[in-house]
Structure formats: structure tokens, C-alpha cells
Design an enzyme around this catalytic site. Structure first.
Site, PDB file in Angstrom:
ATOM      1  N   LYS A   1      44.740  33.749 -77.813  1.00 38.40           N
ATOM      2  CA  LYS A   1      45.669  34.282 -78.799  1.00 38.40           C
ATOM      3  C   LYS A   1      47.061  33.757 -78.457  1.00 38.40           C
ATOM      4  CE  LYS A   1      47.219  38.733 -80.790  1.00 38.40           C
ATOM      5  NZ  LYS A   1      47.088  40.204 -80.734  1.00 38.40           N
TER       6      LYS A   1
ATOM      7  N   SER B   1      46.174  42.663 -85.121  1.00 41.48           N
ATOM      8  CA  SER B   1      46.939  41.445 -85.118  1.00 41.48           C
ATOM      9  C   SER B   1      46.176  40.224 -84.593  1.00 41.48           C
ATOM     10  CB  SER B   1      48.185  41.637 -84.248  1.00 41.48           C
ATOM     11  OG  SER B   1      47.819  41.841 -82.893  1.00 41.48           O
TER      12      SER B   1
ATOM     13  N   SER C   1      44.404  46.121 -82.324  1.00 37.25           N
ATOM     14  CA  SER C   1      44.519  44.701 -82.672  1.00 37.25           C
ATOM     15  C   SER C   1      43.369  43.814 -82.205  1.00 37.25           C
ATOM     16  CB  SER C   1      45.829  44.134 -82.130  1.00 37.25           C
ATOM     17  OG  SER C   1      46.899  44.524 -82.953  1.00 37.25           O
TER      18      SER C   1
END
Lengths: 479, 486
Positions: free
Chosen positions: B78, B153, B177
């Protein structure tokens, strides 16, 4: 007598003498090129995290124990949020609601010799900010983050101080203490020990405090005294002319000797303190605190009390000699070698030696005459090899040459004359050379005695034992 | 069966059997990533060159009989994890050109384990969002239907694994997330216990809630990844010094007699009835395996969303203060003075959702409001904590839905933050209490995956993964891949 009473509280920032910063591994050494000692944590890079320096904690605990304070078993680091270019993270990590040290006290000696206990509200750990540099950078500002993250102990007093002199006495006492504890080098030029003063005035007898001004940037004892006195006068002038003191932060300008407004209460930041989620609450157990307690050195007050009882010194002398740990150690080193006369040692350390150091701006640790060498000189005074007066000359020669007393006494033939026959012989010669003065003396002009002493000393190049000279002269002159 | 439909564990085995080389795998996945970009936009950076070099090194070690179970497998990070020499944007214009000079601990640990990073995944800006629409680099699309959001997210990581662009990707979870996008994309997402995985080098959003974890196809793969990522880090004071077990060793433990708690508060009127049906079916599987179901209640749990939206923005408002245009990141053009530099840098560098949270956070910490908001939220957090503690005295795990609904259309909630925030209603509790949780796929509603959430007690990762794995032995939902990516 003024009808006004001054109320002062001091906030002192003592830079802790750790090798690395409070939340990063960067060096804290002073004087490196800008930003040479700022790593990613100090620069506040994305993703970095603070890790607390255990040595800084230990130093804060030492301080807490030394001022007889409560050392918190549970204290919390908080973020103080504000924007400034030399504050890399946009917040300073400090302690707010739960500081590591609270409710301490420190005894100071006032000008009249009386003692007064000053309360210390709290002492908390925090990180220093960097520095903004404006000189030599036209149209721009530079930022040096070497100092960012340097550990500070902020020591906050109660509003117990009633004059600039008291404030200075308190600050000096703290300065001595932190150096005894070896938690701060006390270097005020480099900013290792600096002070903000909260100053207000009120009419005598009033129990409520007046509105205070906080004076920033006081980095010498002299500035503290001057700035407070200036500020007190300024506030009294305002009040006496019917005005109101406003709560504000003021900056001391040492060049002009005045304080000027920096920001008012309305302009003050809302710091939005909250516990720093990157750091767990700091928990200390009794065993750790006790272990730190056993590591405490003899503290200035304890040492001064011992000096008066053990060496028979006055409270004043003991206070001076214990004003730094190094000076006290020097003195005790001398006394160990001349144990029969601690008072003589005190006089020389506080007199000739202090003057010589002062003249060249040296610290006791930089003295050109070691404690052993000074003891060597004092021994020669004690055994009457030289007089006190000659000893001063020898001291000067030792200071400039770095040689020891005995060598200098031998080389310059300064050994004191204590042989009665030899002194009598000189006296006889002096009397023979000065028949007029002798006659006058014998007719009652006693004042001429000093003249004869002078002549004898001159003839012996000051080496005759003064006590013997006096005694023998009296006898001979009497006829 | 095609190589890309293999699990991480299968790929690792294939590498050791020399069925393919690490370089071949890296190329295969890099090609898939590149050809998917215009459709999914799951990646912010693709690191072909670095990946091929790392893969060649992995092949050398594999040939020498060296390396561990993950040596040579391709993964993605990420874009919230700092990667030395590769830009780390955190989905923001503020860090559009920020190249980190260091690796996050998670990145260096996975590097040391021999994994090959093929790229960095898209995400909501500064991890603030539940739909991946707040990314400065454009929204990520859901591989099951590209008109829909992937969740957020960690939407890029979830979409990438769902489309088999990588077998596994790191992710972070502050309020859901990891689990929410895993649910919306039909993959397995594990959020570990707070403190289990180092936060060092992970760009901070809300420090007391942020936790790094993993999105993978299966619980077994998540176990493999977690084993490499977890552990005490002296650089993170909130990481916990506690041994890391072999999470794969207990995957097959029996769940006979396992006490499963059904959170009364999770089966509320907000839960889509079709989703609830899939969850009930999954619970049936556990019953068949001998687990016992019992209802438990966490009375404070309904307060978790408002609590979270005080605590997280408060911390964020402070954490994001460092983006001031002075030392790194975006700086506005020609600032006329310091205030202008601050205002325009932050005004231009941050997106709307980030600004909304900074303002909310600044407000709740302000003098006069602190007690009413921040302090009260911390107290509620304590109550939620205690509720969970009481629940775990009675049950071994809590099971329920991950989200109230399946994926929703891009643009549907972006103008209504409160509705968007409610998407995390089932996941936020675990963050506030610091608990481990996993979301696994448990079926479909109108062609869209539904996530089953399993939450365990502190440091109960092994148990949570075990419970997830035994379900995946009985079902094949985790093997489903969207047609376009088969």
C-alpha cells in the site's frame, strides 16, 4: 518604602546532558554545521516515530529526588500543537497534565542571610525546537534543526519570589544543583540553561495576584535581574497612572535594557494539547526510583552543612566553596593535604585562586595551579618556610610558570629567615644606619615603628619572619 | 489452472519446485498490473525494474537452496508504507513526488523475507476514506463491477488481490481500511492487534488506531504474510514485545466446541437482508463443524462511529501538521510570506476529505471543546474496550458482517460524509479496542461479494486465522475471481 509588592515565578529550561536526543539517536553536541545532527525523526519525516531516551528520564528523576519532589509513577507525554518553521512536526512533544516531577522545593539564601523556601510546582520533560536563522540570507530564512529534539527539563517555580534578587538567587541555586547532579552543563551562552520570568506587582497586603507579563529570552543572571527590575517599574508606572497591566508575552532586549511586547493573550496560540499516541504513558517503579536515589551525589546544601561542621567554615564560606561540585572537590583536595588548617585553604581558594581564575575567565577545572600544588604552597606557609606575603608572590610565579612552590622558593631564595641572631644582626644594622629616626622613636614617636619594620623587611627582601621581626624590633628599639 | 489464480502458498511451493522462476512470476504479474491499470487504477507506482532485480536475486537464492517460505513471491505495498528510493504518495498531492529515504519496518521485514515488490497500491488520501475516491491519483474500481467502489482506504490492495494482479498486498486499517475493502472485493483481509505490526515508516493517520496488515486471497496466505511482518520494533514504542507464533501451524485446529459470539448490535436494521442471509449461511457452516453460537451484546458499540470520528480526526489534525511545505512534499508557488506558504501549501496539497478531518480534529481539541469531545470520546473508548473484554470472557471469537451492504457505485456517497462513515460501523469497534479482525468472502449478493468478519481477543491472530481457514476449507468463495481477470 514602596507600597508595591513584586511577585515572580520562573520557568527554567535546563538542557539535559544526554549524548543523544530525547526521541531520536542524533547527537546533542553543540556547534555542528547546520542540520548535521538532524536525522529523519528530528526532521519529522512521514512515518517516523519517537522513542524515549531512558537517560533523559533518569536525569529528570534525579532532579525530582534532589528537590524533594514527588516523582510520578505514571506520567504522560503530550503534543503541543503550533506551526513554526523550526518545529518540524508541527507539534512539540512535552508533558502537560501529568509531568514526571511535581511539588518540589528549593531553599535559597537571601541578601540578609535569611533562608527562604521556594516551591517548585513541576518539572517536565520536553523536546527543544530548532533555530531559524535570518542573518546572511537576504530575502530568506534558514532553519537549523540540530537543536530540534534536544531534551529539556522545564522547571516551573511557584510565584514565591518577591524581588529580582530573589529570582537570581533561586536561579543560581538551581544552576548549581543541576550541575551537581550532572544533568545539565549549565552553559548559558549556548542556551543550555535559560529562563522565562512571570512578573506581576500588587499593592502590599493584597492577596490576589496582579496581571502578569511573561518575559522571554533571559539567558544570563544579569539579564534576569535587569529585566525583572525594568518590568516591575514599568508595571508600577502603569498602575500608578491609573492604567491596567495587560497579560502578554514580552521579550527582553539586552541592548536597550528594556522589555517589549511580543504577543498579547488574545494573540496566544491554542496549543490543543492531547496525549501523544506515539508514546505510551511513562511508568516508573519504586525500585527504579530508589536505585536512582542511591546514585545521587552529595547535594550542595548537604555539602555546605558538612563544610561548616567538619572544617569549621562560616556559612558564607561554605556556601561559596560548594557553589560548584568541582570547586568543592578542589577545596577538599587541598584540605586533605593540609588537614591542619581548613580555614587557610578556604582563604586561598576563595581569595588568590578565585581572583586569578576570574581574571582569565577560567573554570576551576582549568586552573593553572592544581590542588596539589596549592597545598604544597600552603604547607610552606604553615611550616614558616615563607610568610603569607611572600606566599602571594610565590603563588603568582606558580600561576605563570606552572612550577611548584618548593622549586620556586629554592630558586629565588625566598625561604623565610627565622634565625633570631640573623634578624637581630639586620636590626642592628638598620638602627645604626638611621640614628635620627631612632632618636625620634625613643623620644616617643611610636609611629616610626612601622618605618623600622619596613627597613628590616627591605633589607631581607621580605624574607624575615614578620612576627619575629616585630618582637625583636620592639626589644631592640626600647634599648 | 493458470498460475495467477494460485494462492501465495501455492506460488511459494511452485518456486521451490522450480515450476517457474521468481523473474517469470514477477513479469507475469507486472504484465497483469499494467494491462489492468486503465480499468482498475489499483496502482500508483509500478516498480518493474526494481522488481525484476529483486526477483533475479530471489532466483539466485532459491537456486542456492537459501531463502524462506516467501522468497521470490511477488507482492505489492500500500502506498502508505515508506519505500527507500521509491516514491511514497499516501494517495495525496502533498506527497506526489516524495521519495522516502528509508524503508518502513514492514517493508524491510518483507524484503528480508525475500518477497518481491512489484508496485505500490492506490488508496484513499492519507487513508481517509471508505471508497478509494479521495485518492489524488483517481478512484480505484471494483474488479467485480468497475462502476462500483472497491472500498477503502486500502482499495488498491484489495482490488489488486481480487483481480489477481498480485497474490498478496500490505494494507493498513484505522477504522476498517483493510476489512471493508477486502469484503467489498471478495478477498481475505487481516487487521492484526494494535502493536503486533510496527507502525514505523507507515505514514500516520490516527496513531492510536492505525495498524498494518495484509490483504490476500486466503487466510493461509495472510498467516504466511503476517508471520513475516509481525514483531517488536524498537523504533515503534507502541509495538509489543511478544513472540511471533507460526500462524500457519494452527490453521487447521478443530473448531469443535468453539464459542462464537454473534454481536447483537451487528445484526441491526442497517444490515442489508441479503447480506445477513449470507452471514447466517456461514454461521451454519461453523455449527456443522461443531462450534457453538451464542448472542452477545456490546451496549457501547453503537457509539463507536461518533467516538472514532472524534479520536481519529484529532490525531490526524496533529499528525498532518508536518506537511507544511518546509522540508519535503508539496510546496505552493511563490509564497509571499510564511502564513501564505502554510495556507496555500496545505490548501492546494490536501484534498477535501483530508481537510474536513483536519478541521474536525482541530475543533475537537480546541480550548473549551476538548473535554466535551476528545476527553469524552476517550472515555467512551474505554467503555467499548470493557464491553469487548466482557464479551471475550464468554466467547472465543465474535463473528458478524464486515459491512452493512455490498459495494456501492462510485460517486454514490462521496457528497454525504456521514453516510460514507456509516460504512465502517461494524469495523471501527475493533480499532477502538485494538483487536485483531479478519474479513473473508462468504458468498455473493447480486454478483457482489459479501464479507464475513471474525474478531478475536488481543493477540488472537492465530485463532482468528484458524477460524477463517477452516471455513475456507469448507467453501470456495475465496477461489472466485471476477470473469475479466480469470
Amino acid at each position: 518604602m514602596s507600597e508595591w509588592e513584586t511577585v515572580i515565578g520562573l520557568e527554567i529550561h535546563a538542557q539535559l546532558a544526554t549524548r543523544s536526543k530525547i526521541f531520536s539517536g542524533s547527537s546533542t553536541a553543540y556547534g555542528a554545521p547546520p542540520n548535521a545532527q538532524a536525522n529523519l525523526v528530528d526532521l519529522g519525516y512521514p512515518g517516523v516515530l519517537p522513542v524515549l531516551n531512558a537517560e533523559a528520564v533518569r536525569m529528570a528523576v534525579k532532579f525530582g529526588l534532589a528537590i524533594d519532589a514527588t516523582v510520578a509513577r505514571h506520567s504522560v507525554f503530550a503534543r503541543k500543537n503550533y506551526f513554526y518553521p523550526d518545529l518540524p512536526k508541527g507539534y512539540q512533544i512535552s508533558q502537560y497534565e501529568l509531568p514526571i516531577v511535581a511539588h518540589g522545593k528549593l531553599e535559597i539564601v537571601l541578601d540578609d542571610g535569611a533562608k527562604k523556601v521556594i516551591g517548585i510546582t513541576r518539572a517536565h520533560l520536553e523536546e527543544d525546537a530548532g533555530k531559524s536563522l535570518h542573518e546572511g540570507l537576504p530575502g530568506a530564512s534558514g532553519i537549523d534543526l540540530n537543536r530540534a529534539g534536544t531534551p529539556l527539563l522545564e522547571i516551573v517555580s511557584e510565584p514565591d519570589l518577591r524581588s529580582a534578587r530573589e529570582a537570581v538567587a533561586y536561579m543560581k541555586k538551581l544552576h548549581t544543583l543541576v550541575r551537581y547532579l550532572e544533568i545539565c552543563d549549565g552553559n548559558m551562552q549556548e542556551g543550555s540553561f535559560r529562563c522565562d520570568a512571570n512578573v506581576s506587582v500588587r499593592r502590599k497586603g493584597e492577596t490576589k495576584f496582579g496581571t502578569r507579563a511573561e518575559i522571554k529570552n533571559l539567558n544570563s543572571f544579569r539579564f534576569v535581574e535587569k529585566a525583572i527590575n525594568y518590568e516591575v517599574e514599568r508595571q508600577i508606572d502603569i498602575l500608578e497612572s491609573g492604567g491596567k497591566v495587560i497579560q502578554e508575552t514580552r521579550l527582553y532586549d539586552p541592548d536597550k535594557g528594556e522589555t517589549r511586547s511580543m504577543r498579547t493573550k488574545e494573540e496566544a496560540n491554542d496549543y490543543r494539547y492531547f496525549p501523544d499516541p506515539d508514546l505510551l504513558p511513562l511508568k516508573l517503579d519504586d525500585a527504579f526510583i530508589e536505585e536512582v536515589r542511591t546514585s545521587l551525589p552529595e547535594l550542595p546544601d548537604q555539602k555546605a552543612a558538612r563544610f561548616t561542621s567538619q572544617y569549621g567554615l562560616s556559612a558564607y564560606d561554605a556556601g561559596v566553596l560548594t557553589s560548584s561540585r568541582e570547586l568543592a572537590a578542589y577545596y577538599e583536595d587541598v584540605v586533605r593535604q593540609v588537614p591542619e588548617d581548613p580555614k587557610l585553604a578556604a582563604n586561598w581558594v576563595m581569595g588568590e585562586l578565585a581572583a586569578a581564575l576570574n581574571k582569565e575567565g577560567l573554570e576551576i577545572t582549568e586552573s593553572r595551579i592544581s590542588s596539589g600544588a596549592l597545598a604544597g604552597l600552603l604547607k610552606r606557609i604553615r611550616d614558616n618556610t615563607i610568610s603569607g606575603k611572600i606566599a602571594k608572590d610565590v603563588f603568582e610565579a606558580m600561576w605563570s610558570s606552572g612550577r611548584d612552590a618548593d622549586a620556586l622558593i629554592e630558586e629565588k631564595g625566598l625561604r623565610q629567615i627565622t634565625d633570631t641572631a640573623a634578624i637581630e644582626k639586620v636590626i642592628d644594622e638598620v638602627m645604626a644606619k638611621n640614628p635620627g629616626q631612632l632618636a625620634e622613636y625613643r623620644s616617643g614617636k611610636d609611629k616610626l615603628f612601622g618605618f623600622f619594620v619596613g627597613q628590616v623587611m627591605k633589607a631581607t627582601q621580605g624574607k624575615a619572619n614578620p612576627a619575629q621581626v616585630n618582637e625583636l624590633l620592639k626589644k631592640k628599639l626600647a634599648g | 489452472m493458470s498460475i495467477h489464480s494460485s494462492t501465495l502458498a501455492e506460488l511459494a511451493a511452485g518456486l521451490r519446485k522450480k515450476a517457474y522462476s521468481s523473474v517469470e512470476l514477477a513479469k507475469l504479474y507486472l504484465d497483469r498490473i499494467e494491462s489492468s491499470q486503465s480499468g482498475l487504477n489499483a496502482f500508483i507506482s509500478i516498480t518493474r525494474e526494481e522488481a525484476l532485480a529483486a526477483a533475479a536475486e530471489a532466483d539466485r537464492r532459491l537456486a542456492a537452496g537459501e531463502g524462506g517460505p516467501l522468497t521470490g513471491v511477488p507482492i505489492a505495498h500500500k502506498d502508505i508504507f515508506c519505500t527507500d528510493g521509491v516514491r511514497t504518495t499516501c494517495g495525496s498531492r502533498m506527497l506526489e513526488n516524495f521519495v522516502s529515504p528509508y524503508d518502513a519496518t514492514v517493508v524491510s521485514k518483507l524484503k528480508a523475507a525475500g518477497t518481491v515488490m512489484v508496485g505500490k497500491t492506490n488508496m484513499d488520501e492519507f487513508a481517509m476514506g471508505s471508497s478509494n475516491e479521495s485518492s489524488y491519483f483517481g478512484p480505484v474500481r471494483n474488479p467485480w463491477n468497475t462502476a462500483l467502489v472497491p472500498g477503502g482506504s486500502s482499495g488498491g490492495s484489495a482490488a489488486a488481490v481480487a483481480a489477481r494482479l498480485v497474490p498478496a498486498a500490505t494494507a493498513t486499517d484505522t477504522g476498517g481500511s483493510i476489512r471493508q475493502p477486502a469484503a467489498l472485493c471478495g478477498v481475505t483481509g487481516l487487521k492484526p492487534t494494535y502493536g503486533r505490526v510496527s507502525r514505523y515508516g507507515m505514514v500516520a493517520f490516527a496513531s492510536s488506531l492505525d495498524q498494518g496488515g495484509v490483504i490476500a486471497a486466503t487466510a493461509e496466505d495472510a498467516a504466511l504474510m503476517l508471520g513475516a511482518m509481525a514483531g517488536f520494533d524498537p523504533n515503534d514504542s507502541t509495538s509489543v514485545d511478544r513472540p511471533v507464533p507460526d500462524y500457519t501451524a494452527t490453521l487447521n485446529d478443530s473448531v469443535k466446541g468453539l464459542r462464537i459470539g454473534l454481536l447483537k448490535e451487528f445484526f441491526d436494521k442497517g444490515l442489508d437482508p441479503s447480506c445477513e442471509a449470507r452471514i447466517r449461511e456461514a454461521l451454519g457452516v461453523y455449527e456443522k463443524l461443531g462450534a457453538q453460537l451464542r448472542e452477545v451484546s456490546l451496549p457501547s458499540l453503537p457509539l463507536s462511529v461518533p467516538t472514532y470520528y472524534v479520536v481519529a480526526p484529532a490525531e490526524a489534525s496533529s499528525n498532518l501538521a508536518r506537511y507544511d511545505g518546509v522540508r519535503f512534499g508539496y510546496r505552493c508557488e511563490n509564497p509571499k510570506d510564511l502564513m501564505d506558504l502554510y495556507c496555500r501549501t496545505r490548501g492546494e496539497g490536501f484534498g477535501a476529505e483530508v481537510k474536513r478531518r483536519i478541521m474536525t480534529g482541530t475543533y475537537v481539541l480546541s480550548a473549551g471543546y476538548y473535554d466535551a469531545y476528545y476527553l469524552k470520546a476517550q472515555k467512551v473508548r474505554q467503555l467499548i474496550n470493557r464491553d469487548f473484554e466482557r464479551a471475550f470472557a464468554e466467547v472465543d471469537v465474535l463473528i458478524g458482517p464486515t459491512t452493512p451492504t455490498p459495494a456501492f457505485p462510485i460517486g454514490a456517497k462521496i457528497d454525504d460524509p456521514v453516510t460514507m462513515y456509516l460504512n465502517d460501523i461494524y469495523t471501527i469497534g475493533a480499532n477502538l479496542a485494538g483487536l485483531p479482525g479478519v474479513s473473508i468472502p462468504c458468498g455473493f449478493v447480486q454478483g457482489l461479494p459479501v464479507g464475513l468478519q471474525i474478531v478475536g481477543p488481543h493477540f488472537g491472530e492465530a485463532r482468528v486465522l484458524n477460524v477463517a481457514h477452516v471455513y475456507q476449507r469448507e467453501t470456495d468463495w475465496h477461489r472466485h475471481v471476477p470473469d475479466a481477470f480469470k
